[in-house]
Design an enzyme around this catalytic site. Structure first.
Site, PDB file in Angstrom:
ATOM      1  N   LYS A 108       8.669 -20.527  61.004  1.00 21.38           N
ATOM      2  CA  LYS A 108       9.110 -19.995  62.300  1.00 21.38           C
ATOM      3  C   LYS A 108      10.629 -20.112  62.457  1.00 21.38           C
ATOM      4  O   LYS A 108      11.239 -19.361  63.207  1.00 21.38           O
ATOM      5  CB  LYS A 108       8.401 -20.723  63.444  1.00 21.38           C
ATOM      6  CG  LYS A 108       6.882 -20.659  63.325  1.00 21.38           C
ATOM      7  CD  LYS A 108       6.245 -20.050  64.506  1.00 21.38           C
ATOM      8  CE  LYS A 108       4.770 -19.714  64.393  1.00 21.38           C
ATOM      9  NZ  LYS A 108       3.893 -20.445  63.508  1.00 21.38           N
TER      10      LYS A 108
HETATM   11  C1  LIG Z   1       2.729 -19.887  63.026  1.00 22.59           C
HETATM   12  C2  LIG Z   1       2.203 -20.384  61.735  1.00 22.59           C
HETATM   13  C3  LIG Z   1       1.283 -19.624  60.965  1.00 22.59           C
HETATM   14  C4  LIG Z   1       0.710 -18.310  61.447  1.00 22.59           C
HETATM   15  O1  LIG Z   1       1.653 -17.271  61.480  1.00 22.59           O
HETATM   16  P1  LIG Z   1       1.366 -15.906  62.265  1.00 22.59           P
HETATM   17  O2  LIG Z   1       2.616 -15.138  62.181  1.00 22.59           O
HETATM   18  O3  LIG Z   1       1.012 -16.299  63.668  1.00 22.59           O
HETATM   19  O4  LIG Z   1       0.230 -15.236  61.581  1.00 22.59           O
HETATM   20  C5  LIG Z   1       0.894 -20.129  59.740  1.00 22.59           C
HETATM   21  N1  LIG Z   1       1.349 -21.331  59.291  1.00 22.59           N
HETATM   22  C6  LIG Z   1       2.207 -22.086  60.000  1.00 22.59           C
HETATM   23  C7  LIG Z   1       2.644 -23.397  59.453  1.00 22.59           C
HETATM   24  C8  LIG Z   1       2.674 -21.648  61.244  1.00 22.59           C
HETATM   25  O5  LIG Z   1       3.534 -22.410  61.945  1.00 22.59           O
END
Ligand SMILES: *Cc1c(COP(=O)(O)O)cnc(C)c1O
Length: 462
Positions: A108
């Site tokens: 993120k």
């Molecule tokens: C947010 C997140 C996901 C999922 O990602 P999306 O874009 O919502 O599909 C997977 N793994 C981790 C560690 C995350 O923080």
């Protein structure tokens, strides 16, 4: 470059407006009016150079090339690896794309670091302030806190469920020491936090008064910034080489960014396997075209504990021939009845998009973490393990497989210990986290107290 809503009833806006607004006023998500064609990345280009090219194509006239270059430079200087999203080989024809070298050790950071720079630049030019709110089950809040800490033009409000996020995740949110980062520990669960955020946006007067904005996974800037690493993976593994990406998925923002990269000419081909945990709505959607409201269940990969994935709406819009009426009617039915079937005539096109899904259950996830350690000597986080477990089941082809590692193992030390018996210590650069004091405010699960809190800070700053 204009952005239109997937529900067809909002006026087109430019890139900056789409990013500052988040959700379109008709309840839809913004997508580019047409897909820009971008030259594939070259292996001699740096990550920042590729990001600059890709993001300036999406920004169109809304930002100059120099502006975008500056944003990308500042955003990715916070990463501990100069490749930003390096690839590590894990087996024959199989690679792990490490997206966890950012300040909060989860993918993120890649988008959030860019968004924070974008907001600060645009708002300072306009002489405006905004209140950014986000609900988090763990990783989004930390990434937002790290990115917006010290931002001049933004107050950030993070709502997390009190005592329901992991200790490491909480540290990343609550120890920035920045006066513009406000942590609210809500007496409730993640859904309560999300409902509070939604209700704040739904109150038009309030949202105008405090200049509310959101950076959750439906924000177009997140998708755009995430398309970049698909392009750099293609460049690193060889232009023209067929790749298949395995993406641990929740709200499908990451996976949809891969689709975007392909539509813009950045990939040689397109094959994405959305790896999901026991919350398998996304698999049901892709396989049966059925949308069902279900309570999410807790799993070892909490960032993927999602019922209906919000970014699916963007894919739906594409396979519906960009007919916003069809999308709007289907979501309206879903909202009223708690379930909806995709129209027959979009099911065929959906099957041809290159998306498939693979479900990995809880014990499969822990087994995989153990197996991965045995085979490579490395530790992976439970989300990444859902991806590598799904990759194991793929038929052998000529395509090279790239599994996205969405978080560092150290972010989920309890699960790593349970699965492998190993400690997963935080990298040295995170040492100071524990030294700093945590700051958060405990609040009742009550809309008016949360609004009062936001209002009093927003007004104090104005
Ligand atoms: C947010 C997140 C996901 C999922 O990602 P999306 O874009 O919502 O599909 C997977 N793994 C981790 C560690 C995350 O923080």
């Amino acid at each position: 470059m204009k952005y239109i809503s997937t529900r067809g009833q909002a006026a087109p806006v430019d890139f900056v407006e789409a990013c500052l607004t988040g959700l379109a006023p008709d309840g839809g998500l913004y997508v580019p009016e047409s897909w820009p064609q971008i030259a594939p990345a070259q292996s001699h280009e740096t990550y920042v150079q590729v990001a600059t090219r890709v993001l300036s194509a999406f920004a169109g006239d809304a930002l100059s090339l120099e502006d975008v270059a500056g944003l990308c430079q500042r955003a990715y200087a916070s990463f501990s690896h100069q490749a930003v999203a390096p690839l590590a080989q894990s087996g024959a024809g199989q690679f792990i794309m490490e997206l966890h070298h950012g300040p909060t050790l989860a993918f993120k950071d890649v988008a959030m670091q860019f968004i924070a720079q974008l907001y600060d630049l645009v708002l300072s030019r306009r002489g405006e302030r905004m209140s950014v709110v986000c609900a988090t089950s763990g990783d989004t809040g930390g990434a937002a806190a790290a990115a917006f800490a010290g931002a001049e033009q933004v107050d950030l409000y993070i709502l997390h469920p009190h005592e329901r996020v992991s200790p490491v995740q909480r540290l990343f949110m609550t120890t920035t020491g920045a006066p513009n980062v406000h942590n609210l520990a809500v007496d409730g669960d993640f859904d309560d936090c999300q409902a509070l955020v939604k209700a704040m946006f739904a109150d038009r007067n309030f949202s105008r008064e405090v200049r509310l904005s959101g950076v959750n996974s439906i924000n177009w800037a997140r998708i755009a910034a995430q398309a970049v690493y698909y392009a750099t993976a293609q460049a690193a593994l060889g232009p023209g080489r067929p790749l298949r990406f395995v993406v641990p998925s929740g709200n499908m923002g990451d996976a949809f960014a891969g689709y975007v990269a392909a539509r813009c000419g950045l990939l040689a081909g397109f094959e994405i396997i959305c790896a999901v945990n026991e919350n398998k709505s996304l698999a049901t959607l892709l396989q049966d075209g059925a949308m069902m409201r279900e309570q999410a269940v807790a799993t070892p990969s909490p960032a993927m504990d999602i019922s209906v994935p919000s970014n699916f709406e963007r894919l739906f819009f594409e396979v519906a021939g960009r007919d916003g009426d069809v999308v709007r009617r289907t979501y309206e039915q879903y909202r009223q009845a708690g379930s909806a079937n995709l129209p027959e005539n979009v099911r065929g096109p959906l099957g041809c998009t290159g998306f498939t899904a693979a479900v990995v259950d809880n014990s499969g996830t822990l087994d995989e973490m153990r197996m991965f350690k045995r085979e490579t000597g490395g530790l992976i986080c439970p989300h990444t393990a859902v991806g590598t477990a799904a990759a194991r089941r793929l038929p052998e082809t000529e395509a090279c497989t790239v599994v996205l590692s969405t978080a560092h193992a150290a972010k989920f030390p309890e699960t790593v210990l349970e699965a492998t018996g190993d400690d997963a210590p935080l990298p040295l650069r995170c040492d100071e986290l524990k030294a700093r004091g945590e700051v958060f405010e405990r609040v009742a699960n009550d809309l008016s107290s949360v609004k009062d809190y936001v209002r009093s800070n927003a007004v104090a700053d104005a």
